[in-house]
Design an enzyme around this catalytic site. Structure first.
Site, PDB file in Angstrom:
ATOM      1  N   THR A 117       0.849  -1.186   0.000  1.00 18.06           N
ATOM      2  CA  THR A 117       0.000   0.000   0.000  1.00 18.06           C
ATOM      3  C   THR A 117       0.880   1.231   0.000  1.00 18.06           C
ATOM      4  O   THR A 117       1.913   1.270   0.662  1.00 18.06           O
ATOM      5  CB  THR A 117      -0.887   0.070   1.255  1.00 18.06           C
ATOM      6  OG1 THR A 117      -0.046   0.190   2.406  1.00 18.06           O
ATOM      7  CG2 THR A 117      -1.751  -1.147   1.395  1.00 18.06           C
ATOM      8  N   GLU A 159      -5.905  -3.841   1.352  1.00 15.18           N
ATOM      9  CA  GLU A 159      -6.067  -4.804   2.438  1.00 15.18           C
ATOM     10  C   GLU A 159      -7.334  -5.647   2.299  1.00 15.18           C
ATOM     11  O   GLU A 159      -7.552  -6.583   3.070  1.00 15.18           O
ATOM     12  CB  GLU A 159      -6.124  -4.070   3.792  1.00 15.18           C
ATOM     13  CG  GLU A 159      -4.799  -3.460   4.244  1.00 15.18           C
ATOM     14  CD  GLU A 159      -4.565  -2.065   3.692  1.00 15.18           C
ATOM     15  OE1 GLU A 159      -5.210  -1.697   2.689  1.00 15.18           O
ATOM     16  OE2 GLU A 159      -3.728  -1.339   4.262  1.00 15.18           O
ATOM     17  N   LYS A 208     -12.402  15.220  16.300  1.00 15.76           N
ATOM     18  CA  LYS A 208     -12.932  14.603  17.513  1.00 15.76           C
ATOM     19  C   LYS A 208     -13.192  15.691  18.535  1.00 15.76           C
ATOM     20  O   LYS A 208     -12.299  16.111  19.260  1.00 15.76           O
ATOM     21  CB  LYS A 208     -11.957  13.550  18.041  1.00 15.76           C
ATOM     22  CG  LYS A 208     -11.792  12.383  17.057  1.00 15.76           C
ATOM     23  CD  LYS A 208     -10.534  11.557  17.268  1.00 15.76           C
ATOM     24  CE  LYS A 208     -10.352  10.535  16.166  1.00 15.76           C
ATOM     25  NZ  LYS A 208      -9.440  10.981  15.081  1.00 15.76           N
ATOM     26  N   TRP A 244     -17.894  13.084  16.763  1.00 15.65           N
ATOM     27  CA  TRP A 244     -17.098  13.248  15.560  1.00 15.65           C
ATOM     28  C   TRP A 244     -17.747  14.258  14.617  1.00 15.65           C
ATOM     29  O   TRP A 244     -18.958  14.260  14.418  1.00 15.65           O
ATOM     30  CB  TRP A 244     -16.948  11.916  14.821  1.00 15.65           C
ATOM     31  CG  TRP A 244     -15.937  11.017  15.470  1.00 15.65           C
ATOM     32  CD1 TRP A 244     -15.213  11.270  16.588  1.00 15.65           C
ATOM     33  CD2 TRP A 244     -15.561   9.713  15.033  1.00 15.65           C
ATOM     34  NE1 TRP A 244     -14.396  10.222  16.891  1.00 15.65           N
ATOM     35  CE2 TRP A 244     -14.590   9.237  15.954  1.00 15.65           C
ATOM     36  CE3 TRP A 244     -15.926   8.904  13.967  1.00 15.65           C
ATOM     37  CZ2 TRP A 244     -13.992   7.987  15.830  1.00 15.65           C
ATOM     38  CZ3 TRP A 244     -15.330   7.661  13.845  1.00 15.65           C
ATOM     39  CH2 TRP A 244     -14.370   7.205  14.757  1.00 15.65           C
TER      40      TRP A 244
END
Lengths: 558, 558
Positions: free
Chosen positions: A194, A338, A451, A456
């Site tokens: 990645t 992934e 945050k 959030w």
């Protein structure tokens, strides 16, 4: 886990799920399906699955007999999408070795790092990519052999420490059958690194099992859903998560492959669609933006192409609508290196088909298949409901999802705790919601979310709202430290030509019509010349956070 | 096989493929899809996947907490296709026990034999089937509990040694969540006995893995290819090879299930098609013959039903054409209890679609998918080519193909050499050819083929040729011993009313137009009153062979 001692034993055969099996099937049952590779010589190269399969066998012999590839040696490819790359896809895992696809868009130093980390022994490279590889070879001591395929000046390799071979010379005259080894389905088959924006690249190692199951999924009705009546234009690179599994999946079902090789510009793509009449295509949105402009400027008959799978990043609604008008139905998919990469596919549910809801479902990232379990984790680590409202970090689990990263030969896999949960789920780093019927909508990256006081705030929501104001050309919102709330949003705005700065008006605009909840409105504002971008054109918010921390930005509090 | 010692380890998660996973997915992501069970009460019973899933959880609690089902205890079902049977399909394997579906069409003594061989502890039974079960219970000492579901007189169970429970009472008030155990994917999930015409029934034990992979295959485009926009009328019984995998496969993709319960007669089937508008149906040809007659006599709106999967035995071309005219496209599939059952599906290849070849491809048994390897073995044990000409016994290998039979609790599985090859492939007992593009055409059963001088003669080909003569009502051809050739065909013929016996003319008819090769023509002929039949209506050639051996037939040699 082993079966219990006193168990009733299954009477089923124990047959491993391997890439070899896919290859043998594709050649035997779908031998007449084609791999069509685009060229600049007037005619594409056409090769049947049977011919490519025979050449894959010969390549395996060449790698084993001539180049001494053994066991799980890594054989890398630095190649475009073409028939030879498909041959390598099957030859290398089937002989028990590990295919390592190299991303030719990476910065040179990352490419060197990756080849050394994987300890690649062989690199198969397209001639057109030699100018990229040749200057780096001296820094790749593990590479003993370079195998060159296709046109390109070989002289740049003069003086290289590695032995240089011609692909066609190497396979010529080799035996056309191979006594493929019996493989364990959990054995490594392929690897891909990645290109993380921070830290070293991370290697994901796919097993034969994960590739096999993922290929079955790609062929399921609610996934890409192709048959041998289809031809798939695979624009998504083979060096990018196995080209979304298409080379493997198509050998299972006989779907024809149309491979663009290095001709990824809008004009040749439009030409290959008109001439070869693919029914399906797979690519990231950027490619389709360019194609749309090309087709608007120079209309062509692209009527064959009815299904387009788009992933990599969200497809803008305007682009989706534009393609709908051309008769190309865009289907969103979500995934990452992934996840092999198929995580979700946005096929609207039965009840929405033909209704006003349908388009909204198509704009989501898609629905989870049976083999991908999903859960959302909130700011405090709590599990969030699938209510289409609660936003949390997406975690996934399944037989083709990574549970670790490659740590080098003979090393245990790495499991960084910010990437994998204690119980082994992948933390995707994506923040979003899941509807009660299992559709994922991504709203932000976890590293970019703000945050604030245990809740959030989506930076992307704020950016989209800001960018819908006529005075704003671009906007990036980042989290900055705040004594009271932990973090608060900082709005950085690029104004359009001639627009003046009025943060109070912008703030009021955000609050209008319930666009943004009051507690989410930014207090900190600044005007910038341009949003910093990464090499692939994404907002580089890391730079903005550094500028803020260094006091380089002129902040207005309102 | 274990991975090699010094291997590059795959970084994929190791997630088992289990029935539990299919259940959880179906409830979570496709919770609003429906199981519609036909009744004689004017309205079908409708239950969502979410509701059925909750009831499956409650059933698992009842079996575990109240009835003491543990580990791999066998829980049998003697049930029609209905929602409760689907609940049992998921509850029993998910809790780690083994679902044993009992074939209610078997002779009573076979049913008793099977229950004892499997040592079933519990039987879940539909009330309507109690008259079948009650008289046999005393011969089933391992059965401790009988759970009754649906209407039917319970009094016939009075005096039974087993405890009797009401299904609805048993699950009422039970917890609606279950801490499902972690299962090994190779663990036994379900079992089904084959009703062989000779010898004792043979048990096939499906693993969680085999069911999971088979379910993925059912949902692949070139298999049944259904989506959540479909409703599948599952006429093929759940007691017959897991209803061809449909209950499991539909929970993966949200396909609605229309279950006929005990209403399998043509009239209610026609009514449920008209009222519930299924898009797909699965059944053996006999059912469709009856439905066709019903629809001809009393036309109904069956326009929703566009795809019909037919297996079990070959669909006569005339029936396929008749259904084509009704807009129902018949798709042949081949399989057996030992193959889960999906072996092949007859989707014509791309090049044949829309051509004269298409119908011929549809009449084959179908094409092998990637997970089913196939080979043909000739009379001398030699491998035969896939040339569409060479007929041999079909052998198959794959992750949902049986490699043995169940031999009772705590016993090693059985591997009779006439059923499994030395290298573990299933000998199907079917004789046929495979085309170069992987389509199977069955021509005979291995036990019926005539082995003449090292070559095979198809009894079915001779029968079909004979039955195309206007004087012949029925014909059965069997192998009889021959000093010179080993075996030769004996033709037994049932003449039509008023037709006279002229074997020489019949033999000449067979030789005409190259219908049958000269060396395959029978020398031995006889007229019989009727062809002996088995309980399911198939030719019982065993009886004819016995009659010949006993000298009971009047043979003419020509």
């Amino acid at each position: 886990m082993s079966p219990r001692e006193d168990t009733v034993l299954s009477t089923m055969q124990d047959v491993p799920l391997t890439v070899t099996r896919i290859l043998v099937h594709g050649v035997l049952v779908h031998g007449q399906s084609q791999i069509i590779t685009w060229t600049d010589e007037g005619e594409p190269r056409r090769r049947t699955f049977a011919e490519a399969g025979t050449r894959a066998v010969q390549l395996a012999h060449a790698l084993h007999d001539d180049l001494g590839v053994r066991d799980d040696d890594r054989v890398a490819t630095l190649m475009w999408n073409n028939a030879e790359h498909v041959e390598a896809y099957f030859a290398i895992p089937s002989m028990g070795a590990v295919l390592h696809t190299l991303n030719l868009r990476l910065p040179a130093e990352q490419l060197v790092w990756i080849v050394n980390h994987a300890a690649d022994r062989v690199i198969i490279v397209n001639g057109s990519l030699l100018p990229l590889l040749a200057p780096l070879l001296s820094k790749m001591p593990t590479v003993e052999h370079v195998v060159v395929s296709g046109p390109g000046d070989r002289s740049v390799l003069e003086g290289a420490h590695a032995q240089v071979h011609e692909y066609e010379d190497l396979i010529a005259g080799k035996p056309t059958t191979y006594d493929w080894p019996e493989l364990d389905e959990r054995q490594a088959a392929a690897m891909c690194y990645t290109s993380g924006t921070t830290g070293d690249p991370k290697g994901v190692v796919y097993s034969h099992r994960s590739i096999y199951l993922h290929s079955m999924q790609v062929n399921m009705t609610q996934s890409m859903g192709l048959t041998d009546q289809d031809t798939s234009l695979v624009v998504v690179p083979q060096f990018h998560v196995n080209a979304w599994g298409l080379p493997h999946a198509t050998f299972m079902t006989g779907v024809n492959l149309l491979m663009p090789d290095r001709f990824l510009q809008p004009a040749p793509l439009a030409e290959m669609i008109e001439r070869e009449r693919p029914t399906h295509a797979a690519a990231v949105p950027t490619i389709w933006q360019g194609l749309l402009a090309e087709l608007t400027a120079r209309p062509r008959d692209v009527s064959s192409l009815t299904q387009v799978t788009i992933g990599g990043s969200a497809c803008p609604p305007s682009l989706m609508e534009a393609f709908d008008k051309l008769g190309m139905r865009v289907c969103h998919a979500w995934g990452m290196t992934e996840t092999s990469p198929l995580g979700t596919v946005a096929r609207p549910p039965a009840h929405a088909v033909g209704t006003d809801e349908e388009f909204a479902y198509r704009l989501t990232q898609g629905r989870f298949p049976a083999s991908v379990e999903a859960r959302l984790t909130g700011p405090g680590g709590e599990r969030l409901p699938w209510d289409g409202e609660s936003a949390g970090e997406l975690e996934v689990r399944g037989p083709w999802i990574a549970g670790a990263y490659y740590n080098g030969p003979d090393a245990e896999p790495l499991r960084p705790s910010d990437k994998f949960s204690e119980d082994g789920w992948l933390k995707t780093g994506d923040v979003g919601t899941i509807s009660p019927d299992g559709f994922l909508t991504l709203t932000d990256r976890a590293k970019d979310v703000i945050k604030s006081g245990g809740e959030w705030i989506s930076s992307v929501d704020l950016e989209n709202a800001l960018m819908s104001h006529p005075d704003v050309a671009e906007a990036a919102v980042v989290a900055v430290p705040d004594d009271k709330w932990g973090e608060r949003p900082l709005a950085t705005v690029v104004l359009r030509e001639g627009a003046s700065t009025d943060f109070t008006a912008l703030r009021a605009f955000l609050a209008e019509e319930g666009k943004i909840a009051k507690w989410q409105l930014p207090e900190r504002w600044t005007v910038i010349e341009a949003v910093p971008k990464t090499s692939v054109g994404k907002f580089d918010k890391k730079v903005i956070r550094q500028q803020y921390a260094a006091g380089d930005l002129d902040i207005t509090m309102i």
